[in-house]
Design an enzyme around this catalytic site. Structure first.
Site, PDB file in Angstrom:
ATOM      1  N   ASP A   1      -3.393   6.727  11.776  1.00  0.00           N
ATOM      2  CA  ASP A   1      -2.581   6.037  10.777  1.00  0.00           C
ATOM      3  C   ASP A   1      -1.225   6.738  10.691  1.00  0.00           C
ATOM      4  OD1 ASP A   1      -1.343   4.956   8.574  1.00  0.00           O
ATOM      5  OD2 ASP A   1      -3.046   5.204   7.208  1.00  0.00           O
TER       6      ASP A   1
ATOM      7  N   SER B   1       0.814  -1.215   0.000  1.00  0.00           N
ATOM      8  CA  SER B   1       0.000   0.000   0.000  1.00  0.00           C
ATOM      9  C   SER B   1       0.847   1.264   0.000  1.00  0.00           C
ATOM     10  CB  SER B   1      -0.941   0.004   1.209  1.00  0.00           C
ATOM     11  OG  SER B   1      -0.203  -0.099   2.421  1.00  0.00           O
TER      12      SER B   1
ATOM     13  N   HIS C   1       0.931   5.279   6.534  1.00  0.00           N
ATOM     14  CA  HIS C   1       0.792   5.830   5.191  1.00  0.00           C
ATOM     15  C   HIS C   1       1.064   7.336   5.214  1.00  0.00           C
ATOM     16  CE1 HIS C   1      -1.580   2.049   5.313  1.00  0.00           C
ATOM     17  NE2 HIS C   1      -1.023   1.879   4.115  1.00  0.00           N
TER      18      HIS C   1
END
Length: 409
Positions: free
Chosen positions: A385, A137, A388
Protein backbone atom coordinates in the site's frame (compact mmCIF):
# COMPACT_ATOMS: atom_id res chain seq x y z
CA UNK A 1 29.02 118.78 14.53
CA UNK A 2 26.39 117.00 16.41
CA UNK A 3 26.24 113.28 15.79
CA UNK A 4 22.94 112.11 14.46
CA UNK A 5 21.61 109.00 16.11
CA UNK A 6 19.43 106.70 14.15
CA UNK A 7 16.32 106.06 16.11
CA UNK A 8 15.01 102.51 15.83
CA UNK A 9 11.30 102.47 16.07
CA UNK A 10 9.88 100.38 18.94
CA UNK A 11 7.76 98.36 16.49
CA UNK A 12 10.88 97.09 14.76
CA UNK A 13 12.19 95.50 17.95
CA UNK A 14 8.87 93.83 18.55
CA UNK A 15 8.76 92.59 14.96
CA UNK A 16 12.31 91.26 15.26
CA UNK A 17 11.48 89.40 18.44
CA UNK A 18 8.35 87.95 16.80
CA UNK A 19 10.36 86.73 13.81
CA UNK A 20 12.88 85.14 16.16
CA UNK A 21 10.11 83.30 17.96
CA UNK A 22 8.69 82.12 14.64
CA UNK A 23 12.13 80.89 13.58
CA UNK A 24 12.56 79.03 16.85
CA UNK A 25 9.11 77.49 16.54
CA UNK A 26 9.79 76.36 12.96
CA UNK A 27 13.13 74.89 14.01
CA UNK A 28 11.44 73.07 16.88
CA UNK A 29 8.79 71.65 14.58
CA UNK A 30 11.38 70.51 12.04
CA UNK A 31 13.45 68.80 14.74
CA UNK A 32 10.34 67.23 16.25
CA UNK A 33 9.24 66.03 12.82
CA UNK A 34 12.62 64.45 12.16
CA UNK A 35 12.54 62.77 15.58
CA UNK A 36 9.07 61.37 15.07
CA UNK A 37 9.92 60.19 11.57
CA UNK A 38 13.07 58.47 12.76
CA UNK A 39 11.37 56.82 15.69
CA UNK A 40 8.06 56.00 14.05
CA UNK A 41 9.68 53.00 12.43
CA UNK A 42 10.47 51.64 15.89
CA UNK A 43 6.90 52.24 17.03
CA UNK A 44 5.48 50.59 13.93
CA UNK A 45 7.93 47.74 14.25
CA UNK A 46 6.90 47.21 17.86
CA UNK A 47 3.24 47.12 16.88
CA UNK A 48 4.04 44.84 13.98
CA UNK A 49 5.99 42.50 16.23
CA UNK A 50 3.06 42.36 18.59
CA UNK A 51 0.71 41.76 15.69
CA UNK A 52 2.95 39.03 14.33
CA UNK A 53 2.89 37.16 17.60
CA UNK A 54 -0.89 37.12 17.74
CA UNK A 55 -2.04 37.51 14.16
CA UNK A 56 -2.37 35.19 11.22
CA UNK A 57 0.71 32.98 11.37
CA UNK A 58 0.68 32.15 7.68
CA UNK A 59 0.62 35.80 6.62
CA UNK A 60 4.34 35.97 7.32
CA UNK A 61 5.45 32.38 6.82
CA UNK A 62 4.78 29.78 4.15
CA UNK A 63 4.22 26.75 6.36
CA UNK A 64 4.16 24.46 3.34
CA UNK A 65 7.67 25.24 2.11
CA UNK A 66 10.38 23.57 4.13
CA UNK A 67 12.23 20.33 4.79
CA UNK A 68 11.97 17.21 6.91
CA UNK A 69 14.23 17.05 9.97
CA UNK A 70 14.87 13.83 11.89
CA UNK A 71 13.76 14.38 15.48
CA UNK A 72 13.48 11.33 17.73
CA UNK A 73 13.25 13.43 20.89
CA UNK A 74 9.94 15.23 20.35
CA UNK A 75 8.38 12.86 17.78
CA UNK A 76 6.19 10.91 17.52
CA UNK A 77 3.48 13.01 19.15
CA UNK A 78 1.74 9.86 20.49
CA UNK A 79 2.35 6.11 20.65
CA UNK A 80 0.61 3.81 18.21
CA UNK A 81 -0.27 1.28 20.91
CA UNK A 82 -1.67 3.96 23.21
CA UNK A 83 -4.20 5.35 20.74
CA UNK A 84 -7.55 3.86 21.66
CA UNK A 85 -9.00 4.26 18.19
CA UNK A 86 -6.05 3.39 15.93
CA UNK A 87 -7.02 1.92 12.55
CA UNK A 88 -5.62 -1.46 11.48
CA UNK A 89 -5.13 0.00 8.03
CA UNK A 90 -2.59 2.48 9.43
CA UNK A 91 -1.02 0.64 12.39
CA UNK A 92 2.23 -0.34 10.70
CA UNK A 93 4.13 -1.27 13.85
CA UNK A 94 1.32 -3.57 14.97
CA UNK A 95 1.51 -5.44 11.68
CA UNK A 96 5.21 -6.10 11.76
CA UNK A 97 7.09 -3.03 10.60
CA UNK A 98 10.48 -2.93 12.36
CA UNK A 99 12.06 0.28 11.01
CA UNK A 100 10.16 2.94 12.94
CA UNK A 101 12.09 6.02 11.84
CA UNK A 102 9.08 7.11 9.79
CA UNK A 103 7.59 8.22 13.12
CA UNK A 104 10.44 10.62 13.94
CA UNK A 105 10.43 13.16 11.13
CA UNK A 106 9.46 16.75 11.90
CA UNK A 107 8.39 19.24 9.24
CA UNK A 108 10.49 22.41 9.40
CA UNK A 109 9.27 25.42 7.36
CA UNK A 110 12.10 27.51 5.90
CA UNK A 111 11.10 30.84 7.46
CA UNK A 112 9.68 29.94 10.85
CA UNK A 113 8.81 27.10 13.22
CA UNK A 114 5.60 25.13 12.95
CA UNK A 115 3.70 25.47 16.24
CA UNK A 116 3.81 22.24 18.19
CA UNK A 117 0.45 20.55 18.43
CA UNK A 118 -1.22 21.19 21.77
CA UNK A 119 -4.23 18.91 22.22
CA UNK A 120 -5.55 20.77 25.26
CA UNK A 121 -5.50 24.11 23.45
CA UNK A 122 -7.33 22.58 20.48
CA UNK A 123 -9.96 20.94 22.67
CA UNK A 124 -10.61 24.26 24.38
CA UNK A 125 -11.07 25.83 20.96
CA UNK A 126 -13.48 23.00 20.10
CA UNK A 127 -15.51 23.23 23.29
CA UNK A 128 -19.21 22.80 22.39
CA UNK A 129 -18.25 22.56 18.69
CA UNK A 130 -17.98 20.09 15.80
CA UNK A 131 -14.83 19.54 13.79
CA UNK A 132 -15.70 17.44 10.74
CA UNK A 133 -13.50 15.82 8.11
CA UNK A 134 -15.28 15.09 4.83
CA UNK A 135 -13.79 13.05 2.02
CA UNK A 136 -12.04 9.78 1.21
CA UNK A 137 -9.85 7.27 3.07
CA UNK A 138 -6.91 9.69 3.13
CA UNK A 139 -9.06 12.24 4.91
CA UNK A 140 -10.20 9.43 7.18
CA UNK A 141 -6.54 8.75 7.96
CA UNK A 142 -6.10 12.41 8.90
CA UNK A 143 -9.19 12.13 11.10
CA UNK A 144 -7.75 9.04 12.85
CA UNK A 145 -4.54 10.99 13.38
CA UNK A 146 -6.46 13.89 14.93
CA UNK A 147 -8.38 11.52 17.20
CA UNK A 148 -5.10 9.93 18.35
CA UNK A 149 -3.55 13.36 18.96
CA UNK A 150 -6.34 14.51 21.27
CA UNK A 151 -7.03 11.08 22.79
CA UNK A 152 -3.57 11.23 24.38
CA UNK A 153 -4.69 13.97 26.81
CA UNK A 154 -8.20 12.69 27.59
CA UNK A 155 -8.56 10.38 30.63
CA UNK A 156 -9.99 6.91 29.90
CA UNK A 157 -13.77 6.87 29.95
CA UNK A 158 -14.10 10.53 29.04
CA UNK A 159 -14.30 9.91 25.29
CA UNK A 160 -16.60 7.91 23.04
CA UNK A 161 -16.83 6.74 19.43
CA UNK A 162 -20.02 6.04 17.49
CA UNK A 163 -20.94 5.19 13.92
CA UNK A 164 -23.98 6.50 12.09
CA UNK A 165 -25.54 6.08 8.65
CA UNK A 166 -24.23 2.53 8.17
CA UNK A 167 -20.69 3.62 8.89
CA UNK A 168 -20.60 6.71 6.68
CA UNK A 169 -20.38 8.98 9.73
CA UNK A 170 -17.95 8.39 12.60
CA UNK A 171 -18.22 10.60 15.68
CA UNK A 172 -15.51 10.85 18.33
CA UNK A 173 -16.60 12.83 21.36
CA UNK A 174 -14.48 14.46 24.07
CA UNK A 175 -17.12 14.38 26.79
CA UNK A 176 -15.74 17.00 29.18
CA UNK A 177 -15.49 19.49 26.32
CA UNK A 178 -18.76 18.52 24.63
CA UNK A 179 -16.64 18.54 21.47
CA UNK A 180 -16.84 16.15 18.54
CA UNK A 181 -14.28 15.25 15.89
CA UNK A 182 -16.13 13.58 13.04
CA UNK A 183 -15.48 11.90 9.73
CA UNK A 184 -17.99 11.65 6.91
CA UNK A 185 -17.34 9.31 4.00
CA UNK A 186 -17.88 11.15 0.68
CA UNK A 187 -14.88 10.24 -1.50
CA UNK A 188 -16.00 12.43 -4.41
CA UNK A 189 -17.92 14.99 -2.28
CA UNK A 190 -20.85 14.74 -4.69
CA UNK A 191 -23.04 11.64 -4.92
CA UNK A 192 -21.55 8.58 -6.61
CA UNK A 193 -21.84 4.83 -6.86
CA UNK A 194 -18.88 4.66 -4.44
CA UNK A 195 -20.74 6.17 -1.50
CA UNK A 196 -21.06 2.95 0.48
CA UNK A 197 -18.34 3.11 3.17
CA UNK A 198 -17.59 -0.60 2.81
CA UNK A 199 -18.64 -1.75 -0.66
CA UNK A 200 -17.32 1.02 -2.86
CA UNK A 201 -14.86 -0.67 -5.19
CA UNK A 202 -16.54 -0.43 -8.58
CA UNK A 203 -14.99 -0.69 -12.03
CA UNK A 204 -17.14 1.96 -13.70
CA UNK A 205 -17.16 4.91 -11.33
CA UNK A 206 -20.21 7.12 -11.79
CA UNK A 207 -20.81 10.54 -10.27
CA UNK A 208 -23.97 12.58 -10.00
CA UNK A 209 -22.14 15.89 -10.29
CA UNK A 210 -25.19 18.01 -9.47
CA UNK A 211 -26.17 15.96 -6.41
CA UNK A 212 -24.64 16.81 -3.04
CA UNK A 213 -27.50 17.40 -0.61
CA UNK A 214 -27.62 13.70 0.40
CA UNK A 215 -24.16 14.14 1.91
CA UNK A 216 -24.04 17.84 2.68
CA UNK A 217 -27.03 17.89 5.03
CA UNK A 218 -24.78 16.10 7.54
CA UNK A 219 -22.20 18.92 7.39
CA UNK A 220 -24.51 21.89 7.74
CA UNK A 221 -24.07 22.59 11.46
CA UNK A 222 -20.32 21.85 11.70
CA UNK A 223 -18.13 24.61 13.12
CA UNK A 224 -14.96 23.55 11.29
CA UNK A 225 -15.06 21.65 7.99
CA UNK A 226 -12.02 19.93 6.48
CA UNK A 227 -12.58 18.65 2.93
CA UNK A 228 -10.51 16.58 0.55
CA UNK A 229 -11.11 14.76 -2.71
CA UNK A 230 -8.53 13.66 -5.25
CA UNK A 231 -7.59 9.99 -5.18
CA UNK A 232 -10.91 8.79 -6.57
CA UNK A 233 -10.66 11.15 -9.55
CA UNK A 234 -7.42 9.67 -10.86
CA UNK A 235 -8.61 8.42 -14.24
CA UNK A 236 -8.82 9.80 -17.74
CA UNK A 237 -12.63 9.81 -17.85
CA UNK A 238 -15.59 9.25 -15.59
CA UNK A 239 -19.26 8.52 -16.16
CA UNK A 240 -21.48 11.46 -15.23
CA UNK A 241 -25.15 11.01 -14.36
CA UNK A 242 -27.77 13.70 -14.86
CA UNK A 243 -30.77 12.39 -12.99
CA UNK A 244 -31.08 9.98 -10.09
CA UNK A 245 -29.52 6.63 -9.22
CA UNK A 246 -32.98 5.49 -8.16
CA UNK A 247 -34.70 6.26 -11.49
CA UNK A 248 -34.13 4.59 -14.87
CA UNK A 249 -34.52 7.76 -16.95
CA UNK A 250 -31.17 9.35 -16.06
CA UNK A 251 -28.74 10.56 -18.72
CA UNK A 252 -25.24 9.08 -18.60
CA UNK A 253 -22.25 10.53 -20.39
CA UNK A 254 -18.49 9.95 -20.34
CA UNK A 255 -16.65 13.14 -19.41
CA UNK A 256 -12.90 13.70 -19.46
CA UNK A 257 -10.82 14.84 -16.54
CA UNK A 258 -10.38 17.42 -15.18
CA UNK A 259 -13.66 18.78 -16.55
CA UNK A 260 -15.77 16.40 -14.45
CA UNK A 261 -13.72 17.37 -11.38
CA UNK A 262 -14.48 21.05 -12.11
CA UNK A 263 -18.17 20.27 -12.35
CA UNK A 264 -18.21 18.50 -8.99
CA UNK A 265 -16.32 21.30 -7.23
CA UNK A 266 -18.75 23.82 -8.73
CA UNK A 267 -21.66 21.95 -7.14
CA UNK A 268 -19.74 21.77 -3.85
CA UNK A 269 -18.88 25.50 -3.86
CA UNK A 270 -22.43 26.51 -4.80
CA UNK A 271 -23.73 24.51 -1.85
CA UNK A 272 -21.27 26.20 0.50
CA UNK A 273 -22.30 29.64 -0.73
CA UNK A 274 -25.96 29.01 0.04
CA UNK A 275 -25.86 26.87 3.17
CA UNK A 276 -22.76 27.69 5.22
CA UNK A 277 -23.08 30.10 8.14
CA UNK A 278 -20.26 32.51 7.31
CA UNK A 279 -20.08 33.91 10.83
CA UNK A 280 -19.73 30.46 12.39
CA UNK A 281 -18.12 27.91 10.10
CA UNK A 282 -14.41 27.77 9.30
CA UNK A 283 -13.47 25.78 6.19
CA UNK A 284 -10.36 24.08 4.89
CA UNK A 285 -9.49 22.07 1.79
CA UNK A 286 -6.60 19.58 2.02
CA UNK A 287 -4.70 19.30 -1.25
CA UNK A 288 -3.91 16.01 -2.96
CA UNK A 289 -2.01 13.35 -1.08
CA UNK A 290 0.74 11.94 -3.34
CA UNK A 291 1.40 8.26 -3.92
CA UNK A 292 4.72 6.45 -4.35
CA UNK A 293 4.01 3.59 -6.70
CA UNK A 294 6.89 4.06 -9.16
CA UNK A 295 10.37 3.89 -7.64
CA UNK A 296 11.98 5.04 -10.90
CA UNK A 297 10.62 8.51 -10.19
CA UNK A 298 13.06 8.95 -7.31
CA UNK A 299 15.90 6.92 -8.82
CA UNK A 300 14.84 3.45 -7.67
CA UNK A 301 14.57 0.23 -9.61
CA UNK A 302 11.98 -0.20 -12.32
CA UNK A 303 8.96 -2.20 -11.24
CA UNK A 304 9.45 -1.29 -7.57
CA UNK A 305 7.46 1.05 -5.36
CA UNK A 306 7.46 2.18 -1.71
CA UNK A 307 8.12 -1.36 -0.47
CA UNK A 308 11.33 -1.56 1.61
CA UNK A 309 11.84 2.22 1.54
CA UNK A 310 13.21 3.53 4.84
CA UNK A 311 14.20 7.15 4.13
CA UNK A 312 12.50 10.23 2.70
CA UNK A 313 13.45 11.77 -0.62
CA UNK A 314 15.99 14.52 0.04
CA UNK A 315 16.04 16.10 -3.41
CA UNK A 316 14.75 19.65 -2.94
CA UNK A 317 11.57 20.36 -4.87
CA UNK A 318 10.95 16.71 -5.76
CA UNK A 319 7.55 16.09 -7.24
CA UNK A 320 6.27 12.74 -8.45
CA UNK A 321 4.07 12.13 -11.47
CA UNK A 322 1.08 11.31 -9.26
CA UNK A 323 0.93 14.91 -8.04
CA UNK A 324 -1.11 16.43 -10.80
CA UNK A 325 -0.65 20.23 -11.09
CA UNK A 326 -3.71 20.45 -13.34
CA UNK A 327 -5.96 19.17 -10.54
CA UNK A 328 -4.32 21.55 -8.08
CA UNK A 329 -5.15 24.46 -10.36
CA UNK A 330 -8.80 23.41 -10.47
CA UNK A 331 -8.94 23.47 -6.67
CA UNK A 332 -7.15 26.83 -6.46
CA UNK A 333 -9.53 28.33 -9.01
CA UNK A 334 -12.54 27.05 -7.08
CA UNK A 335 -11.25 28.50 -3.81
CA UNK A 336 -10.46 31.84 -5.49
CA UNK A 337 -13.97 31.93 -6.90
CA UNK A 338 -15.42 31.29 -3.45
CA UNK A 339 -13.44 34.22 -2.05
CA UNK A 340 -15.02 36.54 -4.60
CA UNK A 341 -18.36 35.35 -3.23
CA UNK A 342 -17.35 36.11 0.34
CA UNK A 343 -16.40 32.61 1.50
CA UNK A 344 -12.90 31.82 2.72
CA UNK A 345 -11.88 28.18 2.31
CA UNK A 346 -8.23 27.90 3.27
CA UNK A 347 -5.96 25.47 1.45
CA UNK A 348 -3.87 23.10 3.57
CA UNK A 349 -1.19 22.32 1.00
CA UNK A 350 0.22 18.91 1.95
CA UNK A 351 1.26 17.81 -1.54
CA UNK A 352 4.90 18.85 -1.81
CA UNK A 353 5.87 18.00 1.76
CA UNK A 354 4.21 14.58 1.53
CA UNK A 355 5.86 13.86 -1.82
CA UNK A 356 9.22 13.61 -0.03
CA UNK A 357 7.95 10.82 2.25
CA UNK A 358 8.18 7.70 0.13
CA UNK A 359 8.91 5.62 3.26
CA UNK A 360 5.84 6.80 5.18
CA UNK A 361 3.30 4.39 3.65
CA UNK A 362 2.05 1.14 5.21
CA UNK A 363 3.54 -0.89 2.35
CA UNK A 364 2.86 -4.52 3.40
CA UNK A 365 2.51 -3.66 7.10
CA UNK A 366 -1.24 -3.40 7.51
CA UNK A 367 -4.26 -5.62 7.94
CA UNK A 368 -4.97 -7.53 4.74
CA UNK A 369 -8.71 -7.53 4.19
CA UNK A 370 -8.51 -10.43 1.74
CA UNK A 371 -6.24 -13.52 1.86
CA UNK A 372 -3.02 -13.01 -0.09
CA UNK A 373 -2.43 -15.08 -3.19
CA UNK A 374 0.71 -17.17 -3.57
CA UNK A 375 2.19 -14.90 -6.26
CA UNK A 376 1.61 -11.88 -4.01
CA UNK A 377 3.43 -13.47 -1.11
CA UNK A 378 6.38 -14.21 -3.38
CA UNK A 379 6.48 -10.56 -4.53
CA UNK A 380 5.61 -8.25 -1.61
CA UNK A 381 5.75 -5.06 -3.71
CA UNK A 382 2.73 -6.35 -5.64
CA UNK A 383 0.43 -5.79 -2.66
CA UNK A 384 2.24 -2.92 -0.95
CA UNK A 385 0.00 0.00 0.00
CA UNK A 386 1.81 3.08 -1.28
CA UNK A 387 -1.26 5.32 -1.03
CA UNK A 388 -2.20 5.55 2.63
CA UNK A 389 0.11 6.56 5.50
CA UNK A 390 1.38 4.91 8.66
CA UNK A 391 0.42 6.39 12.02
CA UNK A 392 2.07 8.02 13.85
CA UNK A 393 3.48 9.68 10.76
CA UNK A 394 2.84 12.07 7.90
CA UNK A 395 -0.88 12.81 8.62
CA UNK A 396 0.12 14.08 12.07
CA UNK A 397 2.02 16.87 10.32
CA UNK A 398 -1.06 17.61 8.20
CA UNK A 399 -2.91 18.10 11.47
CA UNK A 400 -0.15 20.29 12.87
CA UNK A 401 -0.64 22.51 9.81
CA UNK A 402 -4.40 22.47 10.35
CA UNK A 403 -3.90 23.23 14.04
CA UNK A 404 -1.67 26.21 13.22
CA UNK A 405 -4.42 27.56 10.97
CA UNK A 406 -7.23 26.98 13.46
CA UNK A 407 -5.57 28.58 16.48
CA UNK A 408 -4.56 31.64 14.46
CA UNK A 409 -7.94 32.30 12.88
Amino acid sequence: MATKQMMVPATWGIRSSFHSLIALLVAFLVIASIYVTQNSGVLVEDRTSKSKSSGDFQSRCNLFSGKWVFDNKSYPLYKEKECTFMSDQLACEKFGRKDLNYQNWRWQPHQCDLPRFNATVLLERLRNKRLMFVGDSLNRGQWVSMVCLVDSVIPPGFQSMHQHRNGSLHVFKAIDYNATIEFYWAPLLVESNSDDPVYHRVDDRTVRVQGIEKHARHWTDADILVFNTYLWWRRAQMTVLWGSFERPDGIYKRVEMPRVYEMALKTWSDWLEVHVNRTKTQMFFVSMSPTHQKAVEWGGDGGQNCYNETEPIFKKGYRGEASCPEIMRVVEKSLDDLRTRGLNVQMINITQLSDYRKEGHPSIYRKQWEPLKEEQVSKPSSYADCIHWCLPGVPDVWNELLYASIINL
